[in-house]
Design a protein around this motif. Structure first.
Motif, PDB file in Angstrom:
ATOM      1  N   UNK A   3      44.766  24.756  53.196  1.00  0.00           N
ATOM      2  CA  UNK A   3      44.403  26.162  53.283  1.00  0.00           C
ATOM      3  C   UNK A   3      44.199  26.698  51.877  1.00  0.00           C
ATOM      4  N   UNK A   4      43.089  27.414  51.673  1.00  0.00           N
ATOM      5  CA  UNK A   4      42.824  28.091  50.412  1.00  0.00           C
ATOM      6  C   UNK A   4      42.722  29.584  50.711  1.00  0.00           C
ATOM      7  N   UNK A   5      43.543  30.368  50.036  1.00  0.00           N
ATOM      8  CA  UNK A   5      43.560  31.808  50.265  1.00  0.00           C
ATOM      9  C   UNK A   5      43.122  32.507  48.983  1.00  0.00           C
ATOM     10  N   UNK A   6      42.043  33.241  49.101  1.00  0.00           N
ATOM     11  CA  UNK A   6      41.426  33.904  47.951  1.00  0.00           C
ATOM     12  C   UNK A   6      41.777  35.379  47.951  1.00  0.00           C
ATOM     13  N   UNK A   7      42.047  35.903  46.772  1.00  0.00           N
ATOM     14  CA  UNK A   7      42.323  37.331  46.656  1.00  0.00           C
ATOM     15  C   UNK A   7      41.884  37.830  45.284  1.00  0.00           C
ATOM     16  N   UNK A   8      41.850  39.145  45.152  1.00  0.00           N
ATOM     17  CA  UNK A   8      41.579  39.744  43.850  1.00  0.00           C
ATOM     18  C   UNK A   8      40.267  40.479  43.725  1.00  0.00           C
ATOM     19  N   UNK A   9      39.412  40.368  44.723  1.00  0.00           N
ATOM     20  CA  UNK A   9      38.144  41.065  44.638  1.00  0.00           C
ATOM     21  C   UNK A   9      38.339  42.576  44.682  1.00  0.00           C
ATOM     22  N   UNK A  10      37.410  43.283  44.042  1.00  0.00           N
ATOM     23  CA  UNK A  10      37.506  44.738  43.987  1.00  0.00           C
ATOM     24  C   UNK A  10      36.161  45.306  43.547  1.00  0.00           C
ATOM     25  N   UNK A  11      36.102  46.604  43.528  1.00  0.00           N
ATOM     26  CA  UNK A  11      34.922  47.291  43.012  1.00  0.00           C
ATOM     27  C   UNK A  11      35.239  47.797  41.613  1.00  0.00           C
ATOM     28  N   UNK A  12      34.463  47.384  40.625  1.00  0.00           N
ATOM     29  CA  UNK A  12      34.727  47.769  39.242  1.00  0.00           C
ATOM     30  C   UNK A  12      33.439  48.254  38.593  1.00  0.00           C
ATOM     31  N   UNK A  13      33.606  48.815  37.412  1.00  0.00           N
ATOM     32  CA  UNK A  13      32.449  49.267  36.642  1.00  0.00           C
ATOM     33  C   UNK A  13      32.037  48.168  35.663  1.00  0.00           C
ATOM     34  N   UNK A  14      30.804  48.207  35.207  1.00  0.00           N
ATOM     35  CA  UNK A  14      30.373  47.229  34.204  1.00  0.00           C
ATOM     36  C   UNK A  14      31.313  47.213  33.001  1.00  0.00           C
ATOM     37  N   UNK A  15      31.515  46.012  32.458  1.00  0.00           N
ATOM     38  CA  UNK A  15      32.379  45.740  31.304  1.00  0.00           C
ATOM     39  C   UNK A  15      33.864  45.672  31.644  1.00  0.00           C
ATOM     40  N   UNK A  16      34.207  45.961  32.883  1.00  0.00           N
ATOM     41  CA  UNK A  16      35.615  45.838  33.261  1.00  0.00           C
ATOM     42  C   UNK A  16      35.955  44.383  33.605  1.00  0.00           C
ATOM     43  N   UNK A  17      37.234  44.154  33.893  1.00  0.00           N
ATOM     44  CA  UNK A  17      37.725  42.803  34.164  1.00  0.00           C
ATOM     45  C   UNK A  17      38.342  42.718  35.554  1.00  0.00           C
ATOM     46  N   UNK A  18      38.354  41.503  36.088  1.00  0.00           N
ATOM     47  CA  UNK A  18      39.031  41.208  37.347  1.00  0.00           C
ATOM     48  C   UNK A  18      39.592  39.804  37.257  1.00  0.00           C
ATOM     49  N   UNK A  19      40.656  39.564  37.995  1.00  0.00           N
ATOM     50  CA  UNK A  19      41.222  38.220  38.056  1.00  0.00           C
ATOM     51  C   UNK A  19      41.346  37.823  39.519  1.00  0.00           C
ATOM     52  N   UNK A  20      40.651  36.773  39.881  1.00  0.00           N
ATOM     53  CA  UNK A  20      40.710  36.251  41.239  1.00  0.00           C
ATOM     54  C   UNK A  20      41.733  35.128  41.320  1.00  0.00           C
ATOM     55  N   UNK A  21      42.347  35.018  42.489  1.00  0.00           N
ATOM     56  CA  UNK A  21      43.337  33.964  42.723  1.00  0.00           C
ATOM     57  C   UNK A  21      42.949  33.132  43.928  1.00  0.00           C
ATOM     58  N   UNK A  22      43.241  31.876  43.857  1.00  0.00           N
ATOM     59  CA  UNK A  22      43.009  30.947  44.962  1.00  0.00           C
ATOM     60  C   UNK A  22      44.297  30.149  45.143  1.00  0.00           C
ATOM     61  N   UNK A  23      45.062  30.517  46.156  1.00  0.00           N
ATOM     62  CA  UNK A  23      46.324  29.841  46.432  1.00  0.00           C
ATOM     63  C   UNK A  23      46.051  28.674  47.376  1.00  0.00           C
ATOM     64  N   UNK A  24      46.457  27.499  46.962  1.00  0.00           N
ATOM     65  CA  UNK A  24      46.182  26.282  47.725  1.00  0.00           C
ATOM     66  C   UNK A  24      47.448  25.803  48.417  1.00  0.00           C
TER      67      UNK A  24
END
Length: 129
Positions: A3-24
């Motif tokens: 099972x791979x569970x993905x999280x961290x998506x969001x709505x952001x403005x240009x030049x901002x940062x995000x960190x996605x996670x994939x728990x295996x």
């Protein structure tokens, strides 16, 4: 069961940062290649990055210098740190795992989606002002 569970998506403005996670779960990361893909409507799933069975990081040209892939063995998780996001980074992001220990990128190229065996659900990343 893998099972791979993905999280961290969001709505952001240009030049901002995000960190996605994939728990295996179902296997430990050691020796397995994990990749990140993104997809927008009407287009094929595009390889963004992967961390190989040997721990080597690969990036698609559009994200080099802005995205960083990493893995945490203790958490059995692979991360995708995204910086300086642009509108063309938007899409649904997926993580994927190779089907066998020791499999990894060939000739220094990001593996294609069809080469992966296991997939997580997608997470939406929106980049707009």
């Amino acid at each position: 069961q893998v099972l791979l569970v993905v999280s961290g998506g969001a709505s952001v403005q240009p030049w901002e940062s995000l960190k996605l996670s994939c728990v295996v779960s179902g296997f430990t990361l050691d020796g397995y290649t994990i990749g990140w893909f993104r997809q927008v409507p009407g287009k094929e799933r595009e390889g963004v990055s992967c961390i190989s069975n040997l721990g080597i990081q690969y990036y698609a040209d559009p994200v080099k210098g802005r995205f960083t892939i990493s893995r945490d063995y203790a958490k059995n998780t692979v991360f995708l740190q995204m910086r300086a996001l642009r509108p063309d980074d938007a899409g649904v992001y997926f993580c994927a795992a190779g089907g066998r220990k020791g499999w990894g990128p060939q000739s220094g190229k990001l593996p294609k989606a069809a080469e992966y065996t296991y997939w997580g659900q997608g997470t939406q990343v929106t980049v707009s002002s």
